[in-house]
Scaffold this motif. Structure first.
Motif, PDB file in Angstrom:
ATOM      1  N   ILE A 128      47.535  47.038  41.439  1.00  0.00           N
ATOM      2  CA  ILE A 128      47.215  48.169  40.563  1.00  0.00           C
ATOM      3  C   ILE A 128      45.915  47.902  39.813  1.00  0.00           C
ATOM      4  CG2 ILE A 128      47.974  49.458  38.528  1.00  0.00           C
ATOM      5  CD1 ILE A 128      50.875  49.043  39.560  1.00  0.00           C
ATOM      6  N   LYS A 129      45.724  46.648  39.381  1.00  0.00           N
ATOM      7  CA  LYS A 129      44.467  46.278  38.715  1.00  0.00           C
ATOM      8  C   LYS A 129      43.274  46.485  39.647  1.00  0.00           C
ATOM      9  CE  LYS A 129      46.050  42.792  35.392  1.00  0.00           C
ATOM     10  NZ  LYS A 129      45.800  41.432  34.881  1.00  0.00           N
ATOM     11  N   GLN A 130      43.484  46.122  40.896  1.00  0.00           N
ATOM     12  CA  GLN A 130      42.394  46.282  41.865  1.00  0.00           C
ATOM     13  C   GLN A 130      42.046  47.751  42.066  1.00  0.00           C
ATOM     14  OE1 GLN A 130      43.308  45.039  45.834  1.00  0.00           O
ATOM     15  NE2 GLN A 130      41.283  45.584  46.594  1.00  0.00           N
ATOM     16  N   LEU A 245      36.005  58.013  55.252  1.00  0.00           N
ATOM     17  CA  LEU A 245      36.141  56.575  55.033  1.00  0.00           C
ATOM     18  C   LEU A 245      34.997  56.078  54.144  1.00  0.00           C
ATOM     19  CD1 LEU A 245      37.451  53.816  55.636  1.00  0.00           C
ATOM     20  CD2 LEU A 245      36.019  53.704  57.693  1.00  0.00           C
ATOM     21  N   LYS A 246      35.362  55.488  52.995  1.00  0.00           N
ATOM     22  CA  LYS A 246      34.347  55.049  52.024  1.00  0.00           C
ATOM     23  C   LYS A 246      34.509  53.603  51.557  1.00  0.00           C
ATOM     24  CE  LYS A 246      33.220  59.585  50.033  1.00  0.00           C
ATOM     25  NZ  LYS A 246      34.006  60.402  50.976  1.00  0.00           N
ATOM     26  N   VAL A 247      35.706  53.020  51.767  1.00  0.00           N
ATOM     27  CA  VAL A 247      35.978  51.691  51.204  1.00  0.00           C
ATOM     28  C   VAL A 247      36.701  50.824  52.225  1.00  0.00           C
ATOM     29  CG1 VAL A 247      37.264  50.424  49.427  1.00  0.00           C
ATOM     30  CG2 VAL A 247      36.104  52.559  48.829  1.00  0.00           C
ATOM     31  N   TYR A 248      36.310  49.557  52.292  1.00  0.00           N
ATOM     32  CA  TYR A 248      37.067  48.577  53.066  1.00  0.00           C
ATOM     33  C   TYR A 248      37.398  47.394  52.165  1.00  0.00           C
ATOM     34  CZ  TYR A 248      38.049  44.719  56.289  1.00  0.00           C
ATOM     35  OH  TYR A 248      38.627  43.635  56.913  1.00  0.00           O
ATOM     36  N   THR A 249      38.687  47.148  51.982  1.00  0.00           N
ATOM     37  CA  THR A 249      39.153  45.999  51.211  1.00  0.00           C
ATOM     38  C   THR A 249      39.476  44.882  52.182  1.00  0.00           C
ATOM     39  OG1 THR A 249      40.085  47.423  49.495  1.00  0.00           O
ATOM     40  CG2 THR A 249      40.882  45.183  49.582  1.00  0.00           C
ATOM     41  N   THR A 250      38.669  43.840  52.142  1.00  0.00           N
ATOM     42  CA  THR A 250      38.814  42.746  53.095  1.00  0.00           C
ATOM     43  C   THR A 250      39.482  41.561  52.434  1.00  0.00           C
ATOM     44  OG1 THR A 250      37.598  41.244  54.566  1.00  0.00           O
ATOM     45  CG2 THR A 250      36.484  41.913  52.551  1.00  0.00           C
ATOM     46  N   GLY A 251      39.913  40.605  53.221  1.00  0.00           N
ATOM     47  CA  GLY A 251      40.548  39.423  52.660  1.00  0.00           C
ATOM     48  C   GLY A 251      41.033  38.496  53.754  1.00  0.00           C
ATOM     49  N   PRO A 269      27.043  53.599  55.497  1.00  0.00           N
ATOM     50  CA  PRO A 269      27.548  52.440  54.748  1.00  0.00           C
ATOM     51  C   PRO A 269      28.828  52.780  53.985  1.00  0.00           C
ATOM     52  CG  PRO A 269      25.194  52.773  54.356  1.00  0.00           C
ATOM     53  CD  PRO A 269      25.690  54.000  55.061  1.00  0.00           C
ATOM     54  N   ILE A 270      29.699  51.792  53.864  1.00  0.00           N
ATOM     55  CA  ILE A 270      30.885  51.939  53.037  1.00  0.00           C
ATOM     56  C   ILE A 270      30.914  50.778  52.035  1.00  0.00           C
ATOM     57  CG2 ILE A 270      32.189  53.152  54.812  1.00  0.00           C
ATOM     58  CD1 ILE A 270      33.720  50.579  55.374  1.00  0.00           C
ATOM     59  N   ILE A 271      31.743  50.919  51.005  1.00  0.00           N
ATOM     60  CA  ILE A 271      31.857  49.875  49.988  1.00  0.00           C
ATOM     61  C   ILE A 271      32.803  48.794  50.485  1.00  0.00           C
ATOM     62  CG2 ILE A 271      32.670  49.376  47.645  1.00  0.00           C
ATOM     63  CD1 ILE A 271      31.868  52.280  46.939  1.00  0.00           C
ATOM     64  N   ILE A 272      32.334  47.543  50.477  1.00  0.00           N
ATOM     65  CA  ILE A 272      33.148  46.406  50.886  1.00  0.00           C
ATOM     66  C   ILE A 272      33.640  45.688  49.637  1.00  0.00           C
ATOM     67  CG2 ILE A 272      33.266  44.303  52.268  1.00  0.00           C
ATOM     68  CD1 ILE A 272      32.610  46.808  53.898  1.00  0.00           C
ATOM     69  N   ILE A 273      34.955  45.523  49.524  1.00  0.00           N
ATOM     70  CA  ILE A 273      35.549  44.867  48.366  1.00  0.00           C
ATOM     71  C   ILE A 273      36.377  43.675  48.842  1.00  0.00           C
ATOM     72  CG2 ILE A 273      37.128  45.115  46.409  1.00  0.00           C
ATOM     73  CD1 ILE A 273      36.399  48.070  46.319  1.00  0.00           C
ATOM     74  N   ASP A 274      36.001  42.483  48.363  1.00  0.00           N
ATOM     75  CA  ASP A 274      36.701  41.259  48.755  1.00  0.00           C
ATOM     76  C   ASP A 274      37.963  41.052  47.925  1.00  0.00           C
ATOM     77  OD1 ASP A 274      35.482  39.823  50.920  1.00  0.00           O
ATOM     78  OD2 ASP A 274      33.716  39.584  49.651  1.00  0.00           O
ATOM     79  N   THR A 275      39.010  40.529  48.570  1.00  0.00           N
ATOM     80  CA  THR A 275      40.238  40.160  47.868  1.00  0.00           C
ATOM     81  C   THR A 275      40.684  38.779  48.328  1.00  0.00           C
ATOM     82  OG1 THR A 275      41.708  41.125  49.533  1.00  0.00           O
ATOM     83  CG2 THR A 275      40.992  42.565  47.738  1.00  0.00           C
ATOM     84  N   GLN A 286      37.500  41.360  43.924  1.00  0.00           N
ATOM     85  CA  GLN A 286      36.188  41.801  43.444  1.00  0.00           C
ATOM     86  C   GLN A 286      36.389  43.021  42.558  1.00  0.00           C
ATOM     87  OE1 GLN A 286      33.475  42.718  46.636  1.00  0.00           O
ATOM     88  NE2 GLN A 286      32.046  43.787  45.291  1.00  0.00           N
ATOM     89  N   ASN A 287      35.916  42.935  41.314  1.00  0.00           N
ATOM     90  CA  ASN A 287      36.207  44.047  40.406  1.00  0.00           C
ATOM     91  C   ASN A 287      34.958  44.783  39.929  1.00  0.00           C
ATOM     92  OD1 ASN A 287      35.203  42.157  38.532  1.00  0.00           O
ATOM     93  ND2 ASN A 287      36.532  42.949  36.909  1.00  0.00           N
ATOM     94  N   ARG A 288      33.804  44.460  40.518  1.00  0.00           N
ATOM     95  CA  ARG A 288      32.596  45.184  40.113  1.00  0.00           C
ATOM     96  C   ARG A 288      31.583  45.166  41.257  1.00  0.00           C
ATOM     97  NH1 ARG A 288      28.408  41.700  38.143  1.00  0.00           N
ATOM     98  NH2 ARG A 288      29.027  39.505  38.176  1.00  0.00           N
ATOM     99  N   PRO A 289      30.673  46.152  41.285  1.00  0.00           N
ATOM    100  CA  PRO A 289      29.641  46.179  42.318  1.00  0.00           C
ATOM    101  C   PRO A 289      28.535  45.179  42.010  1.00  0.00           C
ATOM    102  CG  PRO A 289      29.367  48.023  40.813  1.00  0.00           C
ATOM    103  CD  PRO A 289      30.624  47.323  40.396  1.00  0.00           C
ATOM    104  N   GLY A 290      27.625  45.016  42.947  1.00  0.00           N
ATOM    105  CA  GLY A 290      26.477  44.141  42.727  1.00  0.00           C
ATOM    106  C   GLY A 290      26.780  42.678  42.934  1.00  0.00           C
ATOM    107  N   THR A 291      27.961  42.363  43.470  1.00  0.00           N
ATOM    108  CA  THR A 291      28.328  40.970  43.729  1.00  0.00           C
ATOM    109  C   THR A 291      29.347  40.943  44.848  1.00  0.00           C
ATOM    110  OG1 THR A 291      29.275  38.953  42.788  1.00  0.00           O
ATOM    111  CG2 THR A 291      30.176  41.034  42.002  1.00  0.00           C
ATOM    112  N   THR A 292      29.439  39.814  45.541  1.00  0.00           N
ATOM    113  CA  THR A 292      30.518  39.618  46.512  1.00  0.00           C
ATOM    114  C   THR A 292      31.543  38.634  45.956  1.00  0.00           C
ATOM    115  OG1 THR A 292      29.252  37.862  47.599  1.00  0.00           O
ATOM    116  CG2 THR A 292      29.051  40.090  48.515  1.00  0.00           C
TER     117      THR A 292
END
Length: 509
Positions: A128-130, A245-251, A269-275, A286-292
């Motif tokens: 939920i936080k993510q 499709l706009k987001v991919y949560t990877t891990g 391009p889509i937003i890549i979010i690491d977990t 990952q909880n903010r843009p501009g970083t991996t």
């Protein structure tokens, strides 16, 4: 329906504004105290004197002094085996409902990690936080109405004695909140399928029925699934099937090695979010843009310690020397590799999860995964971590304009001399000697220890290029397809011989 998305986004924004977080350092002190309080009357807690630790002036220091490090084998043979026999109150109060089978990258048999109700709740809360953190990214309101494709292992869990067993992605998916089920794809029926090929074939048939806004899963298997969907519908890219499709949560593994080949399946391009979700818990996201980088979940059932990643502290089997020093979150430094140690609400104590991390921002408690303790190639003093390997291969992708989503290597003896033998997964034909020289030079420039090893005991580098699908078939042979299955990046001589025989059989088919 855009109004619904706006309402959801506003609710998430409002919750973020109301909930104020403690500092990660303060949160960690509180988490450890709560863990010790809850487990002090367990067999483990009594044996290691949790009650006395709680009375000490410095609980963190006392905990580190009185409780040894545990890897999976030590924790399982001394404590968790009793839980599996049906005994209660062993390393955590009561008895867990689930055991997560870890189909990781090391070991010949699956590990069985207890998953308690408290851990299920912790994973759900972090999830939920993510979702809440998505508001930090530039995502339109209507995204929150779209469906999420979660490509994990089967939710059809196996009954073993009084426990249910499966991979953590399957356990988590079987416990999704009722309000989320309408958004969850591929849906409960398909998610229960154990055969990966059957699951993907069914997804292909149903794909156009769904309005997918986000994907979640391990990169290698997600990429294969998208290729199958694209091929089935004779499309040019995945956005022809799922335009929103706009987001991919990877891990599970680092995304960077897959980035180039993954992006070729997209129209935009889509937003890549690491977990960082492991069998032992949901550790960071990952909880903010501009970083991996990912933020450690410092306030939700997991206490972290950090051992400097130095050869003298790592045994040959990848376990830790008991005299290795452990640092708290208040003592770490940026850009230093640490072995990650966790204590959790599932009754894992000072547990070597097997990953190495480095802090990119200490104050924010943001990290990146740099490798595995067992994938630390140091046979002749080269001190190569997975992170250094992946950075070098990304350089090869740029230099030769190729894609290398998969690789493995070993230190082997050829005519009495040590070589690093790399197998690179690529669909592009390239001269092995040329890329071997370039890879060798890149590692020399980036890693002083490697450069020294190359001037002494390490004679050279050998590269063999193969089709990436062979890596997937190897996983299918040794474990199974899909789910949490990951490729081992470094092999010992015995495993590497087995690997080479397998490659020859696949190439000669």
């Amino acid at each position: 329906m855009a109004l619904l998305g706006s309402i959801i986004k506003t609710a998430i924004d409002l919750r973020g504004a109301i909930v104020s977080e403690k500092s990660p350092v303060a949160s960690q002190k509180e988490v450890l105290k709560n863990l010790l309080e809850k487990a002090k009357d367990t067999a483990f807690g009594k044996y290691y004197g949790f009650g006395k630790i709680l009375e000490s002036e410095n609980i963190q220091k006392s905990f580190a002094e009185k409780v040894p490090y545990f890897d999976y084998h030590k924790m399982e043979t001394e404590w968790w085996c009793k839980t599996q026999e049906g005994l209660k109150d062993i390393s955590w109060p009561g008895s867990p409902k689930y055991f997560a089978r870890s189909s990781g990258t090391t070991g010949k048999t699956s590990k069985k990690i207890p998953v308690t109700d408290e851990m299920i709740e912790a994973i759900r809360t972090t999830g939920i936080k993510q979702v809440g953190a998505l508001t930090n990214f530039e995502i339109p309101s209507d995204f929150y109405e779209k469906e999420i494709m979660m490509l994990g292992s089967s939710t059809d869990l196996e009954v073993q004695d009084q426990f249910l067993e499966g991979e953590i992605s399957g356990i988590s998916a079987s416990n999704i909140p009722f309000w989320f089920r309408g958004y969850y794809k591929p849906g409960e029926e398909i998610a229960q399928m154990d055969d990966w090929d059957e699951k993907v074939a069914t997804i292909c048939k149903r794909a156009k029925e769904w309005d997918i806004g986000a994907l979640s899963g391990i990169p290698s298997w997600m990429e294969l699934m998208m290729k199958k969907v694209i091929e089935y519908h004779n499309a040019k890219n995945i956005h022809e099937i799922w335009p929103n499709l706009k987001v991919y949560t990877t891990g599970g593994v680092a995304f960077q090695p897959y980035e180039k080949s993954f992006n070729q399946l997209l129209a935009k391009p889509i937003i890549i979010i690491d977990t960082y979700l492991a069998s032992e818990g949901f550790l960071a996201f990952q909880n903010r843009p501009g970083t991996t980088s990912m933020k450690l979940v410092s306030d939700n059932g997991i206490y972290f310690e950090f051992v400097p990643f130095k050869p003298e502290y790592i045994k040959e089997d990848g376990s830790l020397s008991q005299d290795a020093p452990a640092l708290t979150l208040a003592e770490v430094e940026a850009d230093v590799d640490y072995v990650l140690i966790i204590s959790t609400v599932s009754g894992a104590w000072r547990y070597l999860i097997g990953d190495t991390i480095a802090f990119t921002d200490v104050e924010k408690a943001e990290i990146k995964i740099t490798g595995r303790t067992k994938f630390f190639l140091n046979v002749v003093g080269s001190q190569l971590s997975v992170n250094k390997m992946e950075v070098a291969l990304q350089e090869m992708e740029k230099q030769f304009d190729i894609k290398i989503p998969e690789f493995t290597l070993a230190a082997v003896k050829i005519e009495g001399e040590f070589y690093h033998h790399w197998y690179l997964g690529t669909e592009t034909e390239i001269k092995s000697e040329e890329i071997a020289n370039a890879l060798d030079n890149a590692l020399k420039e980036a890693n002083k220890n490697y450069s020294v090893a190359r001037s002494k005991a390490l004679k050279g580098v050998k590269v063999t290029t193969i089709n990436p699908t062979i890596f997937h078939e190897w996983n299918a042979k040794n474990k199974k397809k899909g789910g949490q299955v990951k490729m081992e990046k470094v092999m010992d001589e015995e495993k590497f011989t087995e690997w080479e025989d397998f490659v020859k059989s696949e190439v000669n088919k």
